[in-house]
Design an enzyme around this catalytic site. Structure first.
Site, short mmCIF file in Angstrom:
data_model
loop_
_atom_site.label_atom_id
_atom_site.label_comp_id
_atom_site.label_asym_id
_atom_site.label_seq_id
_atom_site.Cartn_x
_atom_site.Cartn_y
_atom_site.Cartn_z
N GLU A 26 87.51 -70.60 96.44
CA GLU A 26 87.18 -72.03 96.59
C GLU A 26 87.50 -72.81 95.31
O GLU A 26 87.78 -72.23 94.25
CB GLU A 26 85.70 -72.19 96.93
CG GLU A 26 84.77 -71.66 95.84
CD GLU A 26 83.49 -72.46 95.73
OE1 GLU A 26 83.55 -73.71 95.69
OE2 GLU A 26 82.40 -71.84 95.66
N LYS A 160 71.11 -68.79 94.41
CA LYS A 160 70.27 -69.10 93.24
C LYS A 160 68.90 -69.55 93.69
O LYS A 160 68.76 -70.15 94.75
CB LYS A 160 70.88 -70.28 92.49
CG LYS A 160 72.13 -70.02 91.77
CD LYS A 160 72.32 -71.14 90.74
CE LYS A 160 73.53 -70.86 89.90
NZ LYS A 160 74.75 -71.15 90.63
N1 PSU Z 1 76.27 -72.73 94.08
C1 PSU Z 1 76.72 -72.17 92.95
N2 PSU Z 1 77.94 -72.54 92.46
C2 PSU Z 1 78.72 -73.46 93.11
C3 PSU Z 1 78.24 -74.03 94.32
C4 PSU Z 1 77.01 -73.65 94.77
O1 PSU Z 1 76.04 -71.34 92.37
O2 PSU Z 1 79.82 -73.79 92.63
C5 PSU Z 1 79.09 -75.02 95.06
C6 PSU Z 1 79.89 -74.28 96.16
O3 PSU Z 1 81.16 -74.90 96.28
C7 PSU Z 1 79.06 -74.57 97.40
C8 PSU Z 1 78.57 -75.96 97.12
O4 PSU Z 1 79.79 -74.51 98.61
O5 PSU Z 1 78.27 -75.98 95.73
C9 PSU Z 1 77.36 -76.30 97.94
O6 PSU Z 1 77.04 -77.64 97.75
P1 PSU Z 1 75.84 -78.30 98.60
O7 PSU Z 1 74.60 -77.63 98.12
O8 PSU Z 1 75.90 -79.74 98.25
O9 PSU Z 1 76.14 -78.04 100.03
#
Ligand code: PSU
Ligand code: MN
Length: 307
Positions: A26, A160
Site C-alpha cells: 500500500e 494498534k
Molecule cells: N495503521 C497503521 N499504519 C497505517 C495505517 C493504519 O498502523 O499506515 C493506514 C493504512 O493505510 C490503513 C489506514 O488502511 O491507515 C486506515 O485509515 P482509517 O483508520 O482512516 O480507515
C-alpha cells in the site's frame, strides 16, 4: 459492466501473465503513515524484502489520476515527499481519477486495486479497525468492510491499541473474515506480540496459510483473509512503554477534536513524536517481517494455483 484494469508496471504485468508470485503493497503508509525520509527507505526496503523471498513487489497508488500497480523509484520518491496528497480509501478512487489527483491508497483501496489487477496477497503494517469510542463516533475503518467483500489476503502485524481491538475482532467475525495468527495463539497488537486477545486460528507455515487461502476461495466465501504476523521479538516494544504513549495521543486527538480520516494519520505521527522514534523503528521492522511472510505465501499460493 466491464471492470477497470489498473495500469501495471511491465515487471508486474509479466509476473502476473506467467502466474508468478506477486505481493501488493500500500502507499498510505508512505504518504500518511511515516515521516520522510523513513517512509521512502521503508518502501524501498520492503520491496527488496519481497524480492529476496522470491516474489515481485507491486506498490499501489493513484498517480495524476491514474490507477497504478508497480511504481518506479522516482514515483516512490515523489509520493514520499508529496504534501497535501490525498488519502484514498476505496470509495475515494473514482473522484481522485476524475480530478487527476495523486493519492496514497489505504488498505481498503489497495485491496480493491490488487483484486482488479489479479494480485491475491498484500502486505502492510497495520490495518484500520474499530476506533476506541466507536459506540459514540461510529468510526470504523472501511478496511474492515473491504475485507468482507474483496478476496485479497492481507498480512499485517495485528492492530494498534489506538483501536478497540476487541470490537475490531468482533467486526471481522461479523464480516466473515478469517483471522489467522502466524506461529502464535495470540492476536498481536502491532508494537507488541500480544494484545490480550486470542486469534481465532493459528497456522505455523506460509504453505499452510496459502493452502487455507486456496480452500477459502474455493468455498466461494467472497471475503478476504487477515493474517496477523507478530512483530519480531527483538523489535517489539514493551506494553509499559507504548501503552501510555498511545493513551496520550488518543486523549490529545479527542481534546483537539480530530476525527474522520485525519484521526489515524494524526495518531501515528503523534505516537512517533512522543516515543522519540521508537515506534517508527518498530513499525519498519514489522512491515519488513510482513513482506517476507507475504512473499513466501505468494510463492506457495502460485504453486497451488498452477495445480
Ligand atoms: N495503521 C497503521 N499504519 C497505517 C495505517 C493504519 O498502523 O499506515 C493506514 C493504512 O493505510 C490503513 C489506514 O488502511 O491507515 C486506515 O485509515 P482509517 O483508520 O482512516 O480507515
Ligand atoms: Mn475512520
Amino acid at each position: 459492466m466491464t471492470l477497470l484494469k489498473p495500469k501495471l508496471s511491465p515487471e508486474v504485468a509479466e509476473a502476473l501473465a506467467s502466474g508468478g508470485p506477486v505481493v501488493a503493497l500500500e502507499s498510505t503508509i508512505i504518504t500518511h503513515g511515516m515521516p520522510y525520509p523513513a517512509n521512502l527507505e521503508t518502501a524501498l526496503g520492503v520491496e527488496a524484502v519481497v524480492r529476496e523471498n522470491g516474489a515481485i513487489p507491486a506498490t499501489i497508488a493513484v498517480i495524476d489520476g491514474e490507477l497504478r500497480v508497480g511504481l518506479e523509484h522516482h514515483e516512490l520518491e515523489t509520493l514520499a515527499q508529496a504534501r497535501d496528497v490525498v488519502k484514498a480509501s476505496g470509495r475515494d478512487l473514482a473522484v481522485a481519477m476524475v480530478r487527476g489527483q495523486t493519492a496514497g491508497t489505504t488498505v481498503s483501496a489497495t485491496m480493491l486495486l490488487a483484486d482488479l489487477a489479479g494480485i491475491d496477497i498484500f502486505a502492510t503494517g497495520g490495518v484500520g479497525g474499530v476506533h476506541r469510542g466507536a459506540e459514540q463516533t461510529f468510526d470504523i475503518s472501511a478496511d474492515l468492510t473491504e475485507l468482507g467483500r474483496t478476496k485479497t489476503a492481507v498480512v499485517c502485524a495485528g492492530v494498534k491499541s489506538i483501536l478497540d481491538i476487541a470490537k475490531t475482532l468482533e467486526y471481522l467475525e461479523t464480516q466473515r473474515v478469517p483471522v489467522i495468527a502466524f506461529g502464535t495463539d495470540d492476536f498481536p497488537a502491532f508494537f507488541t506480540r500480544q494484545s490480550g486477545f486470542k486469534a481465532d486460528h493459528r497456522l505455523d507455515t506460509a504453505e499452510e496459510i496459502a493452502h487455507a487461502m486456496h480452500l477459502h476461495h474455493q468455498l466461494g466465501t467472497g471475503t478476504g483473509l487477515l493474517i496477523a504476523n507478530p512483530i519480531p521479538e527483538q523489535a517489539a516494544l514493551t506494553p509499559d512503554f507504548i501503552d501510555g504513549t498511545i493513551a496520550d495521543a488518543v486523549r490529545e486527538a479527542e481534546e483537539r477534536g480530530i476525527g474522520r480520516k485525519q484521526l489515524t494519520p494524526f495518531l501515528l505521527a503523534r505516537i512517533n513524536e512522543l516515543s522519540k522514534g521508537e515506534s517508527l523503528r518498530a513499525n519498519i521492522a514489522l512491515v519488513r517481517n510482513n513482506a517476507a511472510l507475504a512473499a513466501q505465501m505468494a510463492v506457495a499460493y502460485a504453486a497451488l494455483k498452477r495445480g
